[in-house]
Design a protein around this motif. Structure first.
Motif, mmCIF file in Angstrom:
data_model
loop_
_atom_site.group_PDB
_atom_site.id
_atom_site.type_symbol
_atom_site.label_atom_id
_atom_site.label_comp_id
_atom_site.label_asym_id
_atom_site.label_seq_id
_atom_site.Cartn_x
_atom_site.Cartn_y
_atom_site.Cartn_z
ATOM 1 N N UNK A 1 0.832 -1.209 0.000
ATOM 2 C CA UNK A 1 0.000 0.000 0.000
ATOM 3 C C UNK A 1 0.865 1.256 0.000
ATOM 4 N N UNK A 2 1.949 1.234 0.767
ATOM 5 C CA UNK A 2 2.857 2.396 0.790
ATOM 6 C C UNK A 2 3.454 2.650 -0.591
ATOM 7 N N UNK A 3 3.820 1.562 -1.270
ATOM 8 C CA UNK A 3 4.417 1.699 -2.600
ATOM 9 C C UNK A 3 3.424 2.290 -3.598
ATOM 10 N N UNK A 4 2.166 1.855 -3.511
ATOM 11 C CA UNK A 4 1.132 2.391 -4.413
ATOM 12 C C UNK A 4 0.951 3.887 -4.180
ATOM 13 N N UNK A 5 0.891 4.277 -2.920
ATOM 14 C CA UNK A 5 0.719 5.704 -2.586
ATOM 15 C C UNK A 5 1.928 6.508 -3.013
ATOM 16 N N UNK A 6 3.117 5.959 -2.777
ATOM 17 C CA UNK A 6 4.350 6.649 -3.149
ATOM 18 C C UNK A 6 4.406 6.887 -4.653
ATOM 19 N N UNK A 7 4.050 5.884 -5.424
ATOM 20 C CA UNK A 7 4.067 6.029 -6.883
ATOM 21 C C UNK A 7 3.024 7.044 -7.348
ATOM 22 N N UNK A 8 1.870 7.039 -6.700
ATOM 23 C CA UNK A 8 0.816 7.976 -7.092
ATOM 24 C C UNK A 8 1.234 9.429 -6.832
ATOM 25 N N UNK A 9 1.967 9.625 -5.747
ATOM 26 C CA UNK A 9 2.402 10.978 -5.380
ATOM 27 C C UNK A 9 3.763 11.340 -5.993
ATOM 28 N N UNK A 10 4.265 10.439 -6.855
ATOM 29 C CA UNK A 10 5.564 10.677 -7.518
ATOM 30 C C UNK A 10 6.657 10.929 -6.479
#
Length: 224
Positions: free
Chosen positions: A26-35
């Motif tokens: 989940x952290x990785x998905x959020x990190x990628x979304x926020x660049x």
């Protein structure tokens, strides 16, 4: 859209941290979304998606209001599987972004949450049907008597294991050979213990013999 984000992550159990919907995923998905931009805070909840008691979510929403931030969630079903619960959140004054569906409007999100709830109910129904099928085949679900029988068998297995170890113990074998002779000579248990000790015999645990250990050996091997 607000430039500040508060991340909300949820897992149903601690074990789920190792699955595809684990915290790191989940952290990785959020990190990628926020660049690679970090949220100003992160709140982690360990709770079922069907339950509405979410103390960490409440804290996250409170911070969003205070900092005029957007709540960001990796996947829609990490927030809720209940239509009524999600509806209440969507009507709140906090803006929410789902990384797996950032363009979704409130109507679409209502539809998706309804499907998510339906899937959860299907899973529950399948589980119930599976348990009923087992019961119909004679499998006793959570039966105390069944568990008690297993417990009794476990105790008996332990007793058998201990007896087998005692029977194969070389100290016991030597002592029993000597006791066969002493029993025929009509010695008392105390006298037999003294004779064994004087002759250098030791018990299976390497200890000196007593009246009690002599009695147990004689009874176990049927020497009387």
């Amino acid at each position: 859209m607000n430039s500040q984000y508060v991340a909300y992550l949820r897992v149903s159990t601690h074990k789920q941290g190792l699955s595809g919907l684990g915290l790191e995923a989940q952290r990785e998905i959020i990190r990628n979304h926020l660049h690679d931009t970090n949220p100003i805070a992160e709140f982690v909840e360990v709770e079922s998606g069907r339950k509405s008691e979410r103390p960490k979510l409440k804290e996250a929403l409170t911070l969003c209001r205070k900092e005029d931030a957007t709540l960001i969630v990796a996947k829609l079903d990490r927030l809720a599987r209940s239509v009524s619960f999600l509806s209440g959140l969507l009507e709140s004054d906090v803006e929410i972004v789902f990384c797996d569906f950032p363009q979704a409007n409130k109507m679409v999100l209502h539809i998706i949450s309804a499907i998510s709830q339906y899937e959860a109910e299907l899973i529950a129904a399948r589980t119930k049907a599976s348990l009923q099928a087992k019961k119909s085949r004679g499998f006793r679900l959570g039966n105390p008597e069944h568990l008690l029988n297993k417990h009794r068998q476990a105790i008996q297995n332990s007793i058998n294991t201990c007896k087998a170890k005692a029977d194969s113990n070389p100290n016991n074998k030597r002592a029993v050979a000597m006791l066969r002779t002493l029993v025929k000579e009509n010695h008392s248990y105390k006298e037999m213990a003294e004779i064994l000790n004087n002759e250098g015999f030791v018990s299976s645990k390497g200890c000196a013999f007593t009246k009690s250990t002599v009695y147990k050996l004689i009874k176990r091997y049927g020497l009387l």
